[in-house]
Design a protein around this motif. Structure first.
Motif, PDB file in Angstrom:
ATOM      1  N   ALA A 161     -54.286  59.329  -1.980  1.00 46.39           N
ATOM      2  CA  ALA A 161     -54.213  57.852  -2.174  1.00 46.39           C
ATOM      3  C   ALA A 161     -55.665  57.682  -2.981  1.00 46.39           C
ATOM      4  CB  ALA A 161     -54.692  57.074  -0.908  1.00 46.39           C
ATOM      5  N   GLU A 162     -56.452  58.466  -2.712  1.00 47.35           N
ATOM      6  CA  GLU A 162     -57.884  58.496  -3.794  1.00 47.35           C
ATOM      7  C   GLU A 162     -57.528  58.800  -5.112  1.00 47.35           C
ATOM      8  OE1 GLU A 162     -62.167  60.624  -4.159  1.00 47.35           O
ATOM      9  OE2 GLU A 162     -61.215  60.663  -2.324  1.00 47.35           O
ATOM     10  N   GLY A 163     -56.794  59.764  -5.514  1.00 44.54           N
ATOM     11  CA  GLY A 163     -56.244  60.277  -6.629  1.00 44.54           C
ATOM     12  C   GLY A 163     -55.420  59.337  -7.333  1.00 44.54           C
ATOM     13  N   THR A 164     -54.691  58.619  -6.582  1.00 45.97           N
ATOM     14  CA  THR A 164     -53.399  57.863  -7.337  1.00 45.97           C
ATOM     15  C   THR A 164     -54.359  56.511  -7.662  1.00 45.97           C
ATOM     16  OG1 THR A 164     -51.685  58.511  -5.855  1.00 45.97           O
ATOM     17  CG2 THR A 164     -51.832  56.361  -6.840  1.00 45.97           C
ATOM     18  N   LYS A 165     -55.286  56.060  -7.056  1.00 44.74           N
ATOM     19  CA  LYS A 165     -56.131  54.901  -7.148  1.00 44.74           C
ATOM     20  C   LYS A 165     -56.950  55.219  -8.744  1.00 44.74           C
ATOM     21  CE  LYS A 165     -59.475  51.552  -5.576  1.00 44.74           C
ATOM     22  NZ  LYS A 165     -60.055  51.390  -6.697  1.00 44.74           N
ATOM     23  N   ALA A 203     -40.351  48.797  -1.883  1.00 47.14           N
ATOM     24  CA  ALA A 203     -41.434  47.356  -1.872  1.00 47.14           C
ATOM     25  C   ALA A 203     -41.814  46.976  -0.280  1.00 47.14           C
ATOM     26  CB  ALA A 203     -40.788  46.306  -2.597  1.00 47.14           C
ATOM     27  N   ASP A 204     -40.806  47.167   0.582  1.00 44.20           N
ATOM     28  CA  ASP A 204     -41.195  46.864   1.777  1.00 44.20           C
ATOM     29  C   ASP A 204     -41.896  47.824   2.749  1.00 44.20           C
ATOM     30  OD1 ASP A 204     -39.407  48.847   1.882  1.00 44.20           O
ATOM     31  OD2 ASP A 204     -37.958  47.898   3.210  1.00 44.20           O
ATOM     32  N   GLY A 205     -42.605  48.936   1.961  1.00 41.85           N
ATOM     33  CA  GLY A 205     -43.364  49.697   2.677  1.00 41.85           C
ATOM     34  C   GLY A 205     -42.842  50.736   3.595  1.00 41.85           C
ATOM     35  N   THR A 233     -49.743  53.292   4.306  1.00 41.86           N
ATOM     36  CA  THR A 233     -50.885  52.231   4.676  1.00 41.86           C
ATOM     37  C   THR A 233     -52.235  52.776   3.781  1.00 41.86           C
ATOM     38  OG1 THR A 233     -50.394  51.846   7.030  1.00 41.86           O
ATOM     39  CG2 THR A 233     -52.492  51.282   6.342  1.00 41.86           C
ATOM     40  N   LEU A 234     -52.355  53.951   3.582  1.00 40.12           N
ATOM     41  CA  LEU A 234     -53.545  54.557   3.062  1.00 40.12           C
ATOM     42  C   LEU A 234     -53.434  54.243   1.541  1.00 40.12           C
ATOM     43  CD1 LEU A 234     -54.066  58.155   4.660  1.00 40.12           C
ATOM     44  CD2 LEU A 234     -55.547  56.328   4.592  1.00 40.12           C
ATOM     45  N   MET A 235     -52.175  54.273   0.905  1.00 38.08           N
ATOM     46  CA  MET A 235     -51.767  54.023  -0.309  1.00 38.08           C
ATOM     47  C   MET A 235     -52.135  52.752  -0.741  1.00 38.08           C
ATOM     48  SD  MET A 235     -51.135  56.924  -2.096  1.00 38.08           S
ATOM     49  CE  MET A 235     -50.033  56.627  -3.341  1.00 38.08           C
ATOM     50  N   GLY A 236     -51.826  51.677   0.021  1.00 41.59           N
ATOM     51  CA  GLY A 236     -51.928  50.366   0.051  1.00 41.59           C
ATOM     52  C   GLY A 236     -51.006  49.776  -1.246  1.00 41.59           C
ATOM     53  N   ASP A 237     -51.565  49.048  -2.203  1.00 37.36           N
ATOM     54  CA  ASP A 237     -50.826  48.407  -3.392  1.00 37.36           C
ATOM     55  C   ASP A 237     -50.076  49.552  -4.119  1.00 37.36           C
ATOM     56  OD1 ASP A 237     -51.270  46.116  -2.315  1.00 37.36           O
ATOM     57  OD2 ASP A 237     -53.155  45.724  -3.777  1.00 37.36           O
ATOM     58  N   GLY A 240     -53.048  62.991   2.660  1.00 36.50           N
ATOM     59  CA  GLY A 240     -52.774  61.658   2.232  1.00 36.50           C
ATOM     60  C   GLY A 240     -53.912  60.832   1.993  1.00 36.50           C
ATOM     61  N   ALA A 241     -54.976  60.985   2.528  1.00 37.13           N
ATOM     62  CA  ALA A 241     -56.186  60.222   1.968  1.00 37.13           C
ATOM     63  C   ALA A 241     -56.675  60.802   0.542  1.00 37.13           C
ATOM     64  CB  ALA A 241     -57.508  60.703   3.074  1.00 37.13           C
TER      65      ALA A 241
END
Length: 367
Positions: free
Chosen positions: A225-229, A361-363, A253-257, A221-222
């Protein structure tokens, strides 16, 4: 007399401690997969607590002893040996990670210890059959193939696969390749990166230049998230897809926006569908425990715990490693709540369910 009473009390306490059924777990409670590990473990504990509240197994409570391996295969093997030789666990349970499970496999054979519900879908744990490993979830190959078929079905032509350079990543790519073959397409690109120190500085520009429409991201997951950002910062609008190892609230949560719209494969029924008996049972126990909701990761731990407990029950008397092995090998069409689990000496796959979800959208995971 006082000495006699003290001796009896100590003897009673010792007998009580000995009566506990010790189950061992090594997993990354810190590090890249910590969020998912916590949720799968919470799901398992929910069921163990419910069983213990009803008297345990033949009057013996289950105790889950969990050690943190920091998502390091070498430490996972060290933890497993401690649990087997020092804690004398009846079984290992919910070990997280493909290379981690492979690292402890020799210990399972050496000490004849069953491992139930490893939290990985690696094909190497299914074929050839390991006599000591009992899977309770579909393979990553099945998930990856399902994901590629879906992307093709919705019109995606330029699909890239980015994967961690370890046994987990290599295994899942086999499923993705099968998916491409099934729909008569080729991947736009297949790129790998280091598990310990992922570097997307060269990969991301390639994805942008190719204008890829979708990226199947095979990693923790981490790292996803880093690669997607990095992709988003570079202007790529590509659809992100990842596997069920990231089906946890902690991943969102890690993915954030960047979480919204991400597709995550799933290996258990929709966690808010109370029409599914296993989901209804888990949801009721979760409410009693004060959890806000049941996540897909919790469902994986919950289902694994149900299978382990049934094996312990069928072993009869005081559970032992050999009794549990025999009981599990004779577990046929056991209904864990709308899903049947079967094992034999020639098949330790358990389940083959695979589905897709999307983060709303609600996570929350939606299907």
């Amino acid at each position: 007399m006082k000495k006699l009473l003290c001796a009896l009390a100590l003897s009673s306490l010792a007998a009580s401690a000995a009566a506990q059924i010790m189950i061992g777990q090594t997993a990354g409670f810190t590090g890249a997969v910590a969020a998912g590990v916590k949720e799968t473990t919470d799901g398992a504990k929910m069921y163990f607590d419910a069983v213990n509240a009803r008297g345990g197994i033949n009057g013996q409570p289950i105790e889950l002893v969990s050690l943190d391996d920091k998502f390091d295969p070498k430490l996972a093997a060290e933890n497993a040996k401690k649990l087997i030789t020092e804690k004398n666990v009846v079984a290992l349970f919910l070990v997280r990670g493909t290379p981690h499970t492979q690292a402890i496999a020799p210990l399972l054979a050496e000490y004849r210890v069953p491992l139930v519900a490893p939290s990985t879908g690696a094909m190497v744990l299914h074929k050839p059959v390991n006599p000591y490993i009992f899977n309770v979830r579909a393979t990553y190959q099945r998930e990856a193939e399902r994901a590629i078929r879906h992307l093709s079905l919705i019109g995606m032509e330029r699909i890239a696969v980015l994967h961690v350079d370890d046994s987990f990543g290599t295994d899942a790519v086999v499923g993705a390749t099968a998916g491409f073959t099934a729909v008569g397409k080729q991947p736009a690109a297949v790129e790998k990166f280091d598990r310990a120190k992922p570097d997307f500085s060269a990969i991301v520009p390639k994805m942008v230049k190719m204008n890829v429409q979708a990226v199947l991201f095979i990693a923790s997951g981490a790292v996803v998230a880093e690669g997607t950002k990095a992709l988003r910062d570079a202007g790529s609008p590509a659809q992100i897809v990842t596997l069920s190892n990231n089906s946890a609230g902690g991943f969102i949560t890690l993915m954030g926006d960047n979480a919204r719209g991400v597709i995550v494969t799933q290996v258990f029924p929709y966690e808010r569908s109370i029409a599914s008996p296993i989901v209804k049972e888990a949801t009721e126990l979760a409410k009693a425990k004060g959890f806000d909701a049941v996540s897909p990761a919790m469902m994986e731990g919950f289902a694994g715990a149900k299978v382990l407990v049934e094996g312990l029950r069928r072993g009869g008397g005081t559970p032992t490693r050999d009794k549990l092995l025999a009981a599990l090998n004779n577990l046929h069409k056991y209904d864990i709540g709308g899903m049947e689990v079967s094992y034999s000496t020639t098949d330790h796959s358990g389940l083959d369910f695979a589905d897709l979800s999307i983060i709303g959208a609600d996570g929350k995971f939606r299907r």
